[in-house]
Design a protein around this motif. Structure first.
Motif, PDB file in Angstrom:
ATOM      1  N   LEU A  57      15.271  27.235 -31.908  1.00 17.85           N
ATOM      2  CA  LEU A  57      14.702  27.162 -32.882  1.00 17.85           C
ATOM      3  C   LEU A  57      15.982  25.813 -34.168  1.00 17.85           C
ATOM      4  CD1 LEU A  57      12.299  27.465 -35.399  1.00 17.85           C
ATOM      5  CD2 LEU A  57      13.377  29.280 -35.843  1.00 17.85           C
ATOM      6  N   VAL A  58      14.767  25.214 -34.051  1.00 19.35           N
ATOM      7  CA  VAL A  58      16.035  24.034 -35.131  1.00 19.35           C
ATOM      8  C   VAL A  58      14.692  24.099 -36.733  1.00 19.35           C
ATOM      9  CG1 VAL A  58      17.036  22.045 -36.086  1.00 19.35           C
ATOM     10  CG2 VAL A  58      16.876  22.611 -33.494  1.00 19.35           C
ATOM     11  N   GLN A  59      15.814  25.670 -37.315  1.00 19.65           N
ATOM     12  CA  GLN A  59      14.850  26.050 -38.484  1.00 19.65           C
ATOM     13  C   GLN A  59      15.614  25.487 -39.978  1.00 19.65           C
ATOM     14  OE1 GLN A  59      12.089  27.489 -39.408  1.00 19.65           O
ATOM     15  NE2 GLN A  59      12.625  26.378 -41.570  1.00 19.65           N
ATOM     16  N   ALA A  60      14.782  23.547 -41.075  1.00 20.80           N
ATOM     17  CA  ALA A  60      14.916  23.222 -41.896  1.00 20.80           C
ATOM     18  C   ALA A  60      15.270  24.291 -42.709  1.00 20.80           C
ATOM     19  CB  ALA A  60      14.094  22.501 -42.232  1.00 20.80           C
ATOM     20  N   LEU A  61      16.496  24.389 -43.456  1.00 21.72           N
ATOM     21  CA  LEU A  61      16.119  25.008 -45.298  1.00 21.72           C
ATOM     22  C   LEU A  61      15.062  24.889 -45.900  1.00 21.72           C
ATOM     23  CD1 LEU A  61      20.232  24.487 -45.857  1.00 21.72           C
ATOM     24  CD2 LEU A  61      19.645  26.091 -43.818  1.00 21.72           C
ATOM     25  N   ALA A  62      14.927  25.976 -46.500  1.00 28.98           N
ATOM     26  CA  ALA A  62      13.774  26.170 -46.996  1.00 28.98           C
ATOM     27  C   ALA A  62      14.046  27.165 -48.343  1.00 28.98           C
ATOM     28  CB  ALA A  62      12.907  26.516 -46.322  1.00 28.98           C
ATOM     29  N   LYS A  63      13.689  26.877 -49.769  1.00 33.37           N
ATOM     30  CA  LYS A  63      13.642  27.431 -50.864  1.00 33.37           C
ATOM     31  C   LYS A  63      13.187  29.397 -50.793  1.00 33.37           C
ATOM     32  CE  LYS A  63       8.792  25.674 -52.966  1.00 33.37           C
ATOM     33  NZ  LYS A  63       8.597  26.087 -54.671  1.00 33.37           N
ATOM     34  N   GLY A  64      13.526  29.867 -51.725  1.00 35.94           N
ATOM     35  CA  GLY A  64      12.805  31.207 -51.732  1.00 35.94           C
ATOM     36  C   GLY A  64      13.573  31.727 -50.150  1.00 35.94           C
ATOM     37  N   ASP A  65      13.217  32.984 -49.623  1.00 32.60           N
ATOM     38  CA  ASP A  65      13.703  33.597 -48.492  1.00 32.60           C
ATOM     39  C   ASP A  65      12.608  33.276 -46.958  1.00 32.60           C
ATOM     40  OD1 ASP A  65      11.135  34.482 -48.727  1.00 32.60           O
ATOM     41  OD2 ASP A  65      11.496  36.783 -48.435  1.00 32.60           O
ATOM     42  N   ARG A  66      11.916  32.077 -46.801  1.00 32.09           N
ATOM     43  CA  ARG A  66      11.046  31.271 -46.119  1.00 32.09           C
ATOM     44  C   ARG A  66      11.800  30.714 -44.505  1.00 32.09           C
ATOM     45  NH1 ARG A  66       7.333  27.196 -50.055  1.00 32.09           N
ATOM     46  NH2 ARG A  66       6.358  29.744 -50.714  1.00 32.09           N
ATOM     47  N   ASP A  67      13.213  30.095 -44.800  1.00 31.77           N
ATOM     48  CA  ASP A  67      13.460  29.466 -43.804  1.00 31.77           C
ATOM     49  C   ASP A  67      14.454  31.202 -43.132  1.00 31.77           C
ATOM     50  OD1 ASP A  67      15.713  30.517 -45.954  1.00 31.77           O
ATOM     51  OD2 ASP A  67      16.245  28.493 -45.433  1.00 31.77           O
ATOM     52  N   GLU A  68      15.176  32.394 -43.733  1.00 35.19           N
ATOM     53  CA  GLU A  68      14.837  33.858 -42.914  1.00 35.19           C
ATOM     54  C   GLU A  68      14.335  34.368 -42.755  1.00 35.19           C
ATOM     55  OE1 GLU A  68      16.075  35.730 -46.193  1.00 35.19           O
ATOM     56  OE2 GLU A  68      18.346  34.360 -46.751  1.00 35.19           O
ATOM     57  N   LEU A  69      12.655  34.084 -43.459  1.00 37.54           N
ATOM     58  CA  LEU A  69      12.323  35.006 -42.435  1.00 37.54           C
ATOM     59  C   LEU A  69      11.274  34.390 -41.213  1.00 37.54           C
ATOM     60  CD1 LEU A  69       9.365  37.103 -42.841  1.00 37.54           C
ATOM     61  CD2 LEU A  69       8.047  35.256 -44.061  1.00 37.54           C
ATOM     62  N   ALA A  70      11.848  33.376 -40.917  1.00 39.82           N
ATOM     63  CA  ALA A  70      10.945  32.359 -39.752  1.00 39.82           C
ATOM     64  C   ALA A  70      11.871  32.195 -39.151  1.00 39.82           C
ATOM     65  CB  ALA A  70      11.427  31.016 -39.938  1.00 39.82           C
ATOM     66  N   VAL A  71      13.292  32.547 -39.189  1.00 39.23           N
ATOM     67  CA  VAL A  71      14.009  32.700 -38.674  1.00 39.23           C
ATOM     68  C   VAL A  71      14.109  34.786 -38.046  1.00 39.23           C
ATOM     69  CG1 VAL A  71      16.983  33.804 -38.175  1.00 39.23           C
ATOM     70  CG2 VAL A  71      16.318  31.795 -39.105  1.00 39.23           C
ATOM     71  N   GLN A  72      13.732  35.804 -38.450  1.00 38.08           N
ATOM     72  CA  GLN A  72      13.186  37.165 -38.308  1.00 38.08           C
ATOM     73  C   GLN A  72      12.331  36.813 -37.267  1.00 38.08           C
ATOM     74  OE1 GLN A  72      13.215  39.706 -41.685  1.00 38.08           O
ATOM     75  NE2 GLN A  72      11.982  41.333 -40.391  1.00 38.08           N
ATOM     76  N   THR A  73      11.583  36.419 -37.315  1.00 33.72           N
ATOM     77  CA  THR A  73      10.352  36.242 -37.048  1.00 33.72           C
ATOM     78  C   THR A  73      10.517  35.925 -35.358  1.00 33.72           C
ATOM     79  OG1 THR A  73       8.832  36.468 -39.029  1.00 33.72           O
ATOM     80  CG2 THR A  73       7.960  36.169 -36.568  1.00 33.72           C
ATOM     81  N   ALA A  74      10.864  34.673 -35.768  1.00 31.78           N
ATOM     82  CA  ALA A  74      11.724  34.187 -34.640  1.00 31.78           C
ATOM     83  C   ALA A  74      12.245  34.689 -33.576  1.00 31.78           C
ATOM     84  CB  ALA A  74      12.658  32.802 -34.805  1.00 31.78           C
ATOM     85  N   THR A  75      12.677  35.586 -33.767  1.00 35.47           N
ATOM     86  CA  THR A  75      14.286  36.625 -32.791  1.00 35.47           C
ATOM     87  C   THR A  75      13.575  37.858 -32.477  1.00 35.47           C
ATOM     88  OG1 THR A  75      15.905  36.465 -34.316  1.00 35.47           O
ATOM     89  CG2 THR A  75      16.056  38.269 -33.459  1.00 35.47           C
ATOM     90  N   GLU A  76      12.179  38.336 -33.131  1.00 35.68           N
ATOM     91  CA  GLU A  76      11.318  38.938 -32.184  1.00 35.68           C
ATOM     92  C   GLU A  76      10.893  38.720 -31.587  1.00 35.68           C
ATOM     93  OE1 GLU A  76       9.749  40.570 -35.881  1.00 35.68           O
ATOM     94  OE2 GLU A  76      11.302  41.116 -37.049  1.00 35.68           O
ATOM     95  N   LEU A  77      10.467  37.492 -31.278  1.00 35.00           N
ATOM     96  CA  LEU A  77       9.778  36.567 -30.582  1.00 35.00           C
ATOM     97  C   LEU A  77      10.300  36.071 -29.409  1.00 35.00           C
ATOM     98  CD1 LEU A  77       7.103  34.747 -32.891  1.00 35.00           C
ATOM     99  CD2 LEU A  77       6.546  36.811 -31.734  1.00 35.00           C
ATOM    100  N   GLY A  78      10.947  36.303 -28.930  1.00 39.71           N
ATOM    101  CA  GLY A  78      12.100  36.018 -28.296  1.00 39.71           C
ATOM    102  C   GLY A  78      13.143  34.729 -28.116  1.00 39.71           C
ATOM    103  N   VAL A  79      13.199  34.009 -29.251  1.00 38.46           N
ATOM    104  CA  VAL A  79      14.385  32.851 -29.756  1.00 38.46           C
ATOM    105  C   VAL A  79      15.124  33.148 -28.640  1.00 38.46           C
ATOM    106  CG1 VAL A  79      15.062  33.136 -31.745  1.00 38.46           C
ATOM    107  CG2 VAL A  79      14.020  30.749 -31.350  1.00 38.46           C
ATOM    108  N   SER A  80      15.987  31.618 -28.319  1.00 36.83           N
ATOM    109  CA  SER A  80      16.982  32.293 -27.338  1.00 36.83           C
ATOM    110  C   SER A  80      18.564  31.395 -28.428  1.00 36.83           C
ATOM    111  CB  SER A  80      17.401  31.332 -26.331  1.00 36.83           C
ATOM    112  OG  SER A  80      16.438  32.023 -25.372  1.00 36.83           O
ATOM    113  N   GLY A  81      18.169  31.506 -29.643  1.00 36.89           N
ATOM    114  CA  GLY A  81      19.247  30.709 -30.519  1.00 36.89           C
ATOM    115  C   GLY A  81      18.667  30.060 -31.454  1.00 36.89           C
TER     116      GLY A  81
END
Length: 252
Positions: free
Chosen positions: A84-108
């Motif tokens: 997952l290449v996640q663009a930086l976002a305001k608030g905690d939206r990018d962090e939420l994306a990273v957390q959920t992606a990890t739970e779903l099995g992303v490799s990096g």
């Protein structure tokens, strides 16, 4: 197995049944004070690189926990990898994306400073931001009892992103794209050969990916795809795409 603790990445996990694994530091403290692990309870310890040992707690103290190994699981890393290449976002939206992606099995995970990112990382803030994402990934991997802790790369700009993903299959999530992600095939090339290239999902910030960025990504061979008719937030687009890929790759 209802919990997973991680040894320090420099530690070596014993592979033999009957061996005793000692958990120390913050992980042992968490096991004792938060999870309230006691002698006789079962839990698991992993190395974050595919190895998980399950066993019974034979000693539980505030700073150390000993586990007598009963089962050993060595998991191969899933192929192809999903990054997952996640663009930086305001608030905690990018962090939420990273957390959920990890739970779903992303490799990096790779943090991307996109043109329209409201959040800007530079200097010490970039270092702090990457470390924050790595902490989020580690905790999410433990919560979801994953054999692998996905690495989080350093912050990249567009040229660095294109250079680092050379040889990968890059999918850019764009609501205006004509091709749906669900219409793509994975695992084989159009010629029928096996295709084990890493799949790189590129997710833009709140304002979307700029036309210039889309043009550069297209020139680099990226495929622009959409999920559906709805426009998802940057916090949910990546995880939604990973869910689609999990089905397409037969992981779900």
């Amino acid at each position: 197995m209802s919990s997973l603790f991680l040894l320090d990445e420099l530690s070596v996990v014993p592979h033999q049944l009957g061996d005793v694994v000692t958990l120390g530091g913050d992980e042992a403290k968490h096991a004792a004070t938060v999870n309230r692990m006691r002698v006789g309870e079962h839990t698991a310890i992993g190395d974050g690189r595919g190895l998980i040992v399950e066993g019974v707690v034979v000693r539980a103290e505030a700073k150390e926990l000993d586990l007598a190994v009963e089962r050993v699981h060595e998991h191969p890393e899933p192929s192809p990898r999903i990054v997952l290449v996640q663009a930086l976002a305001k608030g905690d939206r990018d962090e939420l994306a990273v957390q959920t992606a990890t739970e779903l099995g992303v490799s990096g995970v790779v943090p991307w400073q996109a043109e329209r990112s409201v959040s800007r990382w530079a200097g010490p803030k970039a270092t702090k931001g990457v470390e924050r994402w790595r902490s989020i990934v580690r905790e999410a991997a433990k919560q979801s009892i994953r054999p692998f802790v996905p690495p989080v790369g350093d912050l990249v700009d567009l040229p660095e992103l294109i250079a680092e993903t050379d040889g990968c299959r890059m999918l850019v999530l764009e609501p205006s794209a004509s091709i749906r992600l669900t219409s793509l095939t994975f695992g084989t090339t159009p010629e029928g050969d096996a295709d084990d290239r890493s799949i790189v999902l590129v997710v833009g910030p709140e304002g979307g990916i700029s036309p210039r960025e889309l043009e550069k990504l297209d020139e680099a061979g990226a495929e622009t795809v959409r999920l559906g008719d709805e426009v998802l937030r940057t916090s949910s687009a990546g995880p939604a795409a990973i869910a689609v890929l999990n089905v397409a790759l037969g992981r779900w």
